[in-house]
Enzyme design. Structure first.
Site, PDB file in Angstrom:
ATOM      1  N   SER A 412       0.817  -1.206   0.000  1.00  0.00           N
ATOM      2  CA  SER A 412       0.000   0.000   0.000  1.00  0.00           C
ATOM      3  C   SER A 412       0.854   1.260   0.000  1.00  0.00           C
ATOM      4  CB  SER A 412      -0.918   0.019   1.229  1.00  0.00           C
ATOM      5  OG  SER A 412      -0.148   0.055   2.426  1.00  0.00           O
ATOM      6  N   HIS A 433      -3.237  -3.486  -4.958  1.00  0.00           N
ATOM      7  CA  HIS A 433      -3.468  -3.082  -3.576  1.00  0.00           C
ATOM      8  C   HIS A 433      -4.929  -3.305  -3.219  1.00  0.00           C
ATOM      9  CE1 HIS A 433      -3.971   0.321  -0.436  1.00  0.00           C
ATOM     10  NE2 HIS A 433      -3.763  -0.833   0.149  1.00  0.00           N
ATOM     11  N   GLU A 445      -6.416  -0.892  -6.082  1.00  0.00           N
ATOM     12  CA  GLU A 445      -5.552   0.030  -6.809  1.00  0.00           C
ATOM     13  C   GLU A 445      -4.551  -0.802  -7.613  1.00  0.00           C
ATOM     14  OE1 GLU A 445      -5.182   4.108  -4.278  1.00  0.00           O
ATOM     15  OE2 GLU A 445      -4.236   2.360  -3.371  1.00  0.00           O
ATOM     16  N   ASN A 483      -3.955   6.280   0.040  1.00  0.00           N
ATOM     17  CA  ASN A 483      -3.129   6.604   1.199  1.00  0.00           C
ATOM     18  C   ASN A 483      -2.489   7.981   1.090  1.00  0.00           C
ATOM     19  OD1 ASN A 483      -3.733   4.275   2.544  1.00  0.00           O
ATOM     20  ND2 ASN A 483      -1.809   3.245   2.115  1.00  0.00           N
TER      21      ASN A 483
END
Length: 583
Positions: A412, A433, A445, A483
């Site tokens: 991540s 991800h 992702e 993130n």
């Protein structure tokens, strides 16, 4: 619906038909109430009229739309919803009191201008109350009634009737928590605008990733459109001026959009196109892959933790024979037992049929032998989020797996390119991800490096579709989309702990304001606990090492919490210790 229409005695009046005023007018009209809408801009009046023509309410007269404040005479209550500027609001209230009899309840939608000061400026302080709206209102939206010490009982009662008439949900949040929550959410939206404008990914990808990855009610760019780009720009400018926080300085794209007249939903064009009914038009419908993906039948999952188990469950349920490779036979056995328990709970909830569960379990096997991955078409690495460990694993995968096997990492916040280089076959490597819990969360992702082969990227997309997931592509970069936007938001929440005047319940109050005011599934502090405070600190450190900006600076409070052994839900000790442990 013209300025020549007669005034409507007993109707609701609304002055200012921007994002908030138009939405409130529409909500009242849809609920069957008579409304007088006043705006001095003929283009605004025409736009609102066009939208109302497509959403008529049977048996209810259309709202009176006018530029003449005199038609407010006789209204049962008047709402002032002009732009967030003290002088502008004071002038609007002066014009309202110039035509409305004393005792007419007045309501301001101010978010930052002192309500008591506005009440005094009207010369009729008992007649004024506030309506705190977090987003443009709609039926069921949260709204906080606000009174001053000068507000009369009659005005307070009239405000309660307005909330009921518009089908708004009364909430009690408080001025400071509401302001903090607004700053957090607008800061997130501002960063999303800058990320999209920077060319990393398209706006629709940002919104899809944040909506699915964080379960937000709307993507941050769509929210900016709904609020109004000019309104958001003004609010951010005020926040930046008052706090000096550079992350709250409006993204340059917002000013450019204002100059182009792209103000969002109210003008029909912002980050999205909006039709005449005020509905966003889909900007991205997808297209067939230009290259054929590699065939994937058998899947390998390297790892036995929560993420590895969740991915193995998803691939097995989707019909892929799946082998889980753990560090020991005991851990492999425990991983399969955990998947079986998860599937049994899914059967109880009606998410999976008993037959589907049994078929998925039959497709699963566990082992501690890395060589078991040699017969897989695609291998998903889901070991600890440690760069050295991942590089070691990819070196081994490059040696064990057959030529053409797609190798994926679930990182991540680490480098996909570093994993690809370690494998010795970088064209075969892609980032996938998944979000935790993998059986529930819809987003993946899909991160690609410059070396990722087109058919490998196509394979990642196809796998996600087959698993019932939504793939959002992005170039390999620390934090990817979610993130890189989420952790500055969480860091800003943690900074509230050290802010001047923070009360003893800032954690609970902020979470409540974000949840109740903006419809987020949980507040930032509960989310920190859910992710794991130690995990959050590690991600903050990696993001700061890569970006080296104040936005990504690790939180001293978070470091202290982790050092004290407070890790969140995983050990039932965190910022929100009342949260139940994860299961």
């Amino acid at each position: 619906m013209t300025a020549q229409s007669p005034p409507c005695d007993g109707a609701f009046g609304i002055v200012g038909l921007g994002s908030v005023g138009e939405a409130l007018l529409a909500a009242l009209h849809a609920a069957g109430h008579r409304v007088v809408g006043v705006d001095t801009d003929p283009e605004v009046l025409a736009r609102v009229a066009r939208r109302l023509e497509t959403s008529g309410t049977a048996g209810v007269p259309g709202p009176v739309l006018t530029g003449d404040h005199a038609l407010l005479r006789g209204a049962a209550l008047v709402v002032e919803a002009v732009p967030e500027d003290r002088a502008v609001k004071a002038e609007a209230l002066r014009r309202i009191t110039g035509v409305c009899e004393p005792g007419t309840p007045l309501v301001t939608t101010t978010a930052t201008v002192a309500l008591t000061r506005l009440a005094i400026a009207t010369g009729r302080p008992g007649d004024l109350a506030g309506l705190r709206l977090f987003t443009p209102p709609y039926a069921g939206a949260p709204a906080e009634p606000v009174h001053t010490g000068l507000t009369s009982a009659a005005t307070a009662a009239a405000l309660d009737r307005l909330l009921k008439a518009a089908a708004l949900d009364p909430v009690q949040v408080g001025a400071r928590p509401a302001a903090d929550a607004t700053a957090l959410v607008l800061g997130l939206c501002n960063r999303a605008a800058a990320l999209s404008d920077g060319g990393y990914v398209a706006g629709h990808a940002v919104d899809t990733a944040m909506r699915l990855g964080c379960a937000l009610p709307a993507g941050p760019l769509e929210m900016l459109d709904r609020i109004g780009v000019d309104t958001a720009h003004a609010a951010l400018s005020d926040l930046h001026r008052r706090t000096g926080d550079r992350s709250l300085a409006p993204a340059p794209v917002l000013r450019r959009m204002i100059g182009q007249g792209r103000l969002g939903r109210k003008t029909g064009h912002g980050f999205y196109r909006w039709d005449h009914t005020g509905t966003p038009q889909t900007r991205h419908t997808g297209a067939p892959d230009p290259v054929a993906p590699r065939p994937v039948h058998r899947v390998g999952v390297l790892g036995s933790g929560a993420m590895a188990r969740g991915i193995a469950e998803v691939t097995a349920v989707a019909g892929h024979p799946t082998v889980v490779v753990a560090r020991s036979p005991g851990k492999a056995h425990d991983a399969l037992e955990a998947v079986a328990g998860s599937l049994t709970r899914a059967v109880r909830r009606g998410k999976v049929t008993p037959a589907a569960r049994d078929k998925a379990l039959a497709a699963l096997e566990g082992t501690a032998q890395l060589t078991a991955l040699a017969g897989c078409d695609l291998v998903i690495e889901a070991v600890a989020e440690d760069a050295d460990v991942k590089r070691e694993m990819f070196t081994a995968l490059g040696e064990v797996c057959a030529p053409g096997t797609v190798l994926a990492t679930t990182t991540s916040s680490l480098s996909v390119a570093a994993c690809a280089e370690a494998s010795g076959r970088p064209a075969d490597v892609v980032g996938l991800h998944f979000f935790n819990p993998a059986p529930v969360m819809r987003l993946v992702e899909v991160a690609h490096t410059p070396a990722t082969a087109p058919d490998v990227l196509a394979t990642g997309r196809l796998l996600c579709r087959g698993l019932g997931k939504t793939a959002v592509e992005c170039p390999d970069r620390t934090g990817f989309i979610v993130n890189s936007l989420l952790f500055p938001y969480l860091g800003a929440a943690l900074a509230l702990l050290d802010s001047p005047g923070a009360d003893d319940r800032v954690v609970e109050h902020t979470d409540t304001a974000v949840q109740r005011g903006f419809g987020y599934p949980m507040g930032p502090f509960a989310l920190l606990d859910t992710i794991g405070l130690d995990v959050c600190l590690a991600i903050q450190n990696r993001l700061h090492a890569h970006f080296a900006t104040p936005d990504h600076r690790p939180s001293p409070a978070l470091a202290e919490l982790v050092a004290a052994g407070l890790l969140g839900r995983k050990n039932r000790r965190g910022l929100r210790t009342a949260s139940p442990p994860a299961r």
